[in-house]
Write a protein that holds these residues in place. Structure first.
Motif, mmCIF file in Angstrom:
data_model
loop_
_atom_site.group_PDB
_atom_site.id
_atom_site.type_symbol
_atom_site.label_atom_id
_atom_site.label_comp_id
_atom_site.label_asym_id
_atom_site.label_seq_id
_atom_site.Cartn_x
_atom_site.Cartn_y
_atom_site.Cartn_z
ATOM 1 N N VAL A 1 -1.633 1.963 -21.979
ATOM 2 C CA VAL A 1 -2.012 1.953 -20.576
ATOM 3 C C VAL A 1 -1.159 0.900 -19.892
ATOM 4 O O VAL A 1 -1.046 -0.224 -20.371
ATOM 5 C CB VAL A 1 -3.508 1.607 -20.407
ATOM 6 C CG1 VAL A 1 -3.857 1.458 -18.943
ATOM 7 C CG2 VAL A 1 -4.373 2.666 -21.062
ATOM 8 N N VAL A 2 -0.555 1.277 -18.802
ATOM 9 C CA VAL A 2 0.307 0.355 -18.067
ATOM 10 C C VAL A 2 -0.299 0.136 -16.691
ATOM 11 O O VAL A 2 -0.669 1.090 -16.008
ATOM 12 C CB VAL A 2 1.732 0.922 -17.933
ATOM 13 C CG1 VAL A 2 2.595 -0.011 -17.100
ATOM 14 C CG2 VAL A 2 2.339 1.151 -19.301
ATOM 15 N N THR A 3 -0.424 -1.119 -16.293
ATOM 16 C CA THR A 3 -0.908 -1.439 -14.961
ATOM 17 C C THR A 3 0.150 -2.245 -14.230
ATOM 18 O O THR A 3 0.968 -2.921 -14.861
ATOM 19 C CB THR A 3 -2.215 -2.257 -15.003
ATOM 20 O OG1 THR A 3 -1.953 -3.498 -15.654
ATOM 21 C CG2 THR A 3 -3.311 -1.503 -15.725
ATOM 22 N N LEU A 4 0.117 -2.155 -12.941
ATOM 23 C CA LEU A 4 1.045 -2.924 -12.111
ATOM 24 C C LEU A 4 0.239 -3.955 -11.343
ATOM 25 O O LEU A 4 -0.491 -3.632 -10.421
ATOM 26 C CB LEU A 4 1.790 -2.011 -11.138
ATOM 27 C CG LEU A 4 2.674 -0.948 -11.763
ATOM 28 C CD1 LEU A 4 3.250 -0.049 -10.681
ATOM 29 C CD2 LEU A 4 3.791 -1.586 -12.561
ATOM 30 N N SER A 5 0.356 -5.194 -11.756
ATOM 31 C CA SER A 5 -0.333 -6.250 -11.027
ATOM 32 C C SER A 5 0.659 -7.221 -10.410
ATOM 33 O O SER A 5 0.285 -8.068 -9.630
ATOM 34 C CB SER A 5 -1.282 -7.008 -11.959
ATOM 35 O OG SER A 5 -0.542 -7.653 -12.975
ATOM 36 N N SER A 6 1.895 -7.091 -10.767
ATOM 37 C CA SER A 6 2.934 -7.989 -10.255
ATOM 38 C C SER A 6 3.928 -7.177 -9.443
ATOM 39 O O SER A 6 4.907 -6.663 -9.967
ATOM 40 C CB SER A 6 3.645 -8.703 -11.410
ATOM 41 O OG SER A 6 2.721 -9.457 -12.144
ATOM 42 N N ILE A 7 3.641 -7.063 -8.176
ATOM 43 C CA ILE A 7 4.485 -6.255 -7.300
ATOM 44 C C ILE A 7 4.974 -7.114 -6.140
ATOM 45 O O ILE A 7 4.207 -7.849 -5.537
ATOM 46 C CB ILE A 7 3.712 -5.045 -6.752
ATOM 47 C CG1 ILE A 7 3.242 -4.159 -7.903
ATOM 48 C CG2 ILE A 7 4.550 -4.259 -5.757
ATOM 49 C CD1 ILE A 7 2.328 -3.036 -7.486
ATOM 50 N N LEU A 8 6.274 -7.011 -5.869
ATOM 51 C CA LEU A 8 6.870 -7.680 -4.718
ATOM 52 C C LEU A 8 7.415 -6.630 -3.769
ATOM 53 O O LEU A 8 7.925 -5.600 -4.210
ATOM 54 C CB LEU A 8 8.035 -8.575 -5.137
ATOM 55 C CG LEU A 8 7.756 -9.739 -6.063
ATOM 56 C CD1 LEU A 8 9.048 -10.498 -6.327
ATOM 57 C CD2 LEU A 8 6.723 -10.669 -5.482
ATOM 58 N N LYS A 9 7.334 -6.889 -2.496
ATOM 59 C CA LYS A 9 7.982 -6.052 -1.496
ATOM 60 C C LYS A 9 8.894 -6.967 -0.700
ATOM 61 O O LYS A 9 8.437 -7.906 -0.062
ATOM 62 C CB LYS A 9 6.966 -5.386 -0.575
ATOM 63 C CG LYS A 9 7.636 -4.553 0.510
ATOM 64 C CD LYS A 9 6.637 -3.956 1.471
ATOM 65 C CE LYS A 9 7.375 -3.200 2.560
ATOM 66 N NZ LYS A 9 6.476 -2.738 3.614
ATOM 67 N N CYS A 10 10.185 -6.687 -0.758
ATOM 68 C CA CYS A 10 11.181 -7.487 -0.045
ATOM 69 C C CYS A 10 11.775 -6.610 1.056
ATOM 70 O O CYS A 10 12.171 -5.477 0.796
ATOM 71 C CB CYS A 10 12.290 -7.931 -0.992
ATOM 72 S SG CYS A 10 11.704 -8.796 -2.461
ATOM 73 N N HIS A 11 11.842 -7.140 2.262
ATOM 74 C CA HIS A 11 12.402 -6.372 3.360
ATOM 75 C C HIS A 11 13.000 -7.294 4.415
ATOM 76 O O HIS A 11 12.786 -8.500 4.391
ATOM 77 C CB HIS A 11 11.351 -5.445 3.976
ATOM 78 C CG HIS A 11 10.217 -6.186 4.633
ATOM 79 N ND1 HIS A 11 9.148 -6.683 3.934
ATOM 80 C CD2 HIS A 11 9.992 -6.504 5.928
ATOM 81 C CE1 HIS A 11 8.307 -7.267 4.764
ATOM 82 N NE2 HIS A 11 8.798 -7.181 5.978
ATOM 83 N N VAL A 12 13.748 -6.686 5.320
ATOM 84 C CA VAL A 12 14.323 -7.412 6.452
ATOM 85 C C VAL A 12 13.356 -7.242 7.616
ATOM 86 O O VAL A 12 13.038 -6.118 8.004
ATOM 87 C CB VAL A 12 15.713 -6.864 6.825
ATOM 88 C CG1 VAL A 12 16.271 -7.586 8.041
ATOM 89 C CG2 VAL A 12 16.670 -6.964 5.649
ATOM 90 N N ASN A 13 12.869 -8.357 8.152
ATOM 91 C CA ASN A 13 11.920 -8.265 9.262
ATOM 92 C C ASN A 13 12.662 -8.047 10.582
ATOM 93 O O ASN A 13 13.894 -7.971 10.629
ATOM 94 C CB ASN A 13 10.987 -9.483 9.304
ATOM 95 C CG ASN A 13 11.705 -10.784 9.571
ATOM 96 O OD1 ASN A 13 12.813 -10.815 10.129
ATOM 97 N ND2 ASN A 13 11.092 -11.880 9.186
ATOM 98 N N LYS A 14 11.910 -7.969 11.683
ATOM 99 C CA LYS A 14 12.516 -7.654 12.981
ATOM 100 C C LYS A 14 13.448 -8.750 13.494
ATOM 101 O O LYS A 14 14.197 -8.539 14.432
ATOM 102 C CB LYS A 14 11.434 -7.346 14.010
ATOM 103 C CG LYS A 14 10.547 -8.514 14.361
ATOM 104 C CD LYS A 14 9.481 -8.090 15.362
ATOM 105 C CE LYS A 14 8.575 -9.247 15.717
ATOM 106 N NZ LYS A 14 7.541 -8.825 16.671
ATOM 107 N N PHE A 15 13.413 -9.931 12.872
ATOM 108 C CA PHE A 15 14.301 -11.022 13.262
ATOM 109 C C PHE A 15 15.556 -11.083 12.393
ATOM 110 O O PHE A 15 16.352 -12.001 12.514
ATOM 111 C CB PHE A 15 13.550 -12.353 13.188
ATOM 112 C CG PHE A 15 12.301 -12.372 14.021
ATOM 113 C CD1 PHE A 15 12.368 -12.380 15.405
ATOM 114 C CD2 PHE A 15 11.053 -12.367 13.420
ATOM 115 C CE1 PHE A 15 11.217 -12.380 16.179
ATOM 116 C CE2 PHE A 15 9.892 -12.370 14.183
ATOM 117 C CZ PHE A 15 9.979 -12.369 15.563
ATOM 118 N N GLY A 16 15.718 -10.109 11.478
ATOM 119 C CA GLY A 16 16.883 -10.073 10.602
ATOM 120 C C GLY A 16 16.774 -11.019 9.425
ATOM 121 O O GLY A 16 17.753 -11.289 8.754
#
Length: 132
Positions: free
Chosen positions: A10-25
Motif C-alpha cells: 500500500v502506498v500513500t502520499l503524505s509528502s506532497i509539494l506544489k511549486c508554482h510561479v505566483n502572480k508577482f513572478g
C-alpha cells in the motif's frame, strides 16, 4: 517499483509539494502538513530563492521572472539528491492549472453584467464563447 507492480504494498502520499510561479513572478511552494513535507518545503523554498537570485544577478537590464522550467529544473535536482541520500523513491510530476484558471475566468465572465467574449484554445482549436 517491483513491489508496487506485484500489488502487495500500500502506498500513500503524505509528502506532497506544489511549486508554482505566483502572480508577482515569484516562486511559491505549498505543502502538506506532514513533518517530511514541511522539511522538504523549507529546503525547496531556499533552493528556489537561490535560483531566483542567481537569475536576477545574471539579468543585465532587468530582473527576469522565474519560469516553470526553472522551477522544474531546481526541484528535479533537489529530488535526485534526496533520493540518493535517503535511498527513497520520489516522483516528480508537472501539471498545469490552466483548466482551473479557465473555469474561474469563465465563471467571472458569466457573473459579470457586461457583454463579453471568451476565446480559448483547446485541442489546437479556437473556441469563442459569447456571454450576455
Amino acid at each position: 517499483m517491483a513491489a508496487l507492480a506485484r500489488g502487495d504494498r500500500v502506498v500513500t502520499l503524505s509528502s506532497i509539494l506544489k511549486c508554482h510561479v505566483n502572480k508577482f513572478g515569484r516562486c511559491e511552494v505549498l505543502s502538506t502538513q506532514s513533518p517530511r513535507s514541511l522539511m522538504m518545503k523549507e529546503a525547496c523554498t531556499l533552493l528556489l530563492e537561490q535560483a531566483e537570485q542567481a537569475k536576477t544577478t545574471q539579468a543585465s537590464t532587468s530582473a527576469l521572472e522565474m519560469t516553470l522550467s526553472d522551477i522544474k529544473r531546481t526541484v528535479e535536482r533537489y529530488v535526485a539528491a534526496m533520493a540518493d541520500e535517503n535511498d527513497l523513491y520520489y516522483a516528480l510530476h508537472c501539471v498545469s492549472d490552466y483548466d482551473v484558471s479557465l473555469a474561474r475566468l469563465r465563471d467571472y465572465i458569466i457573473d459579470n453584467p457586461c457583454a463579453s467574449l471568451l476565446a480559448t484554445l483547446e485541442m489546437n482549436a479556437t473556441h469563442i464563447e459569447n456571454y450576455p
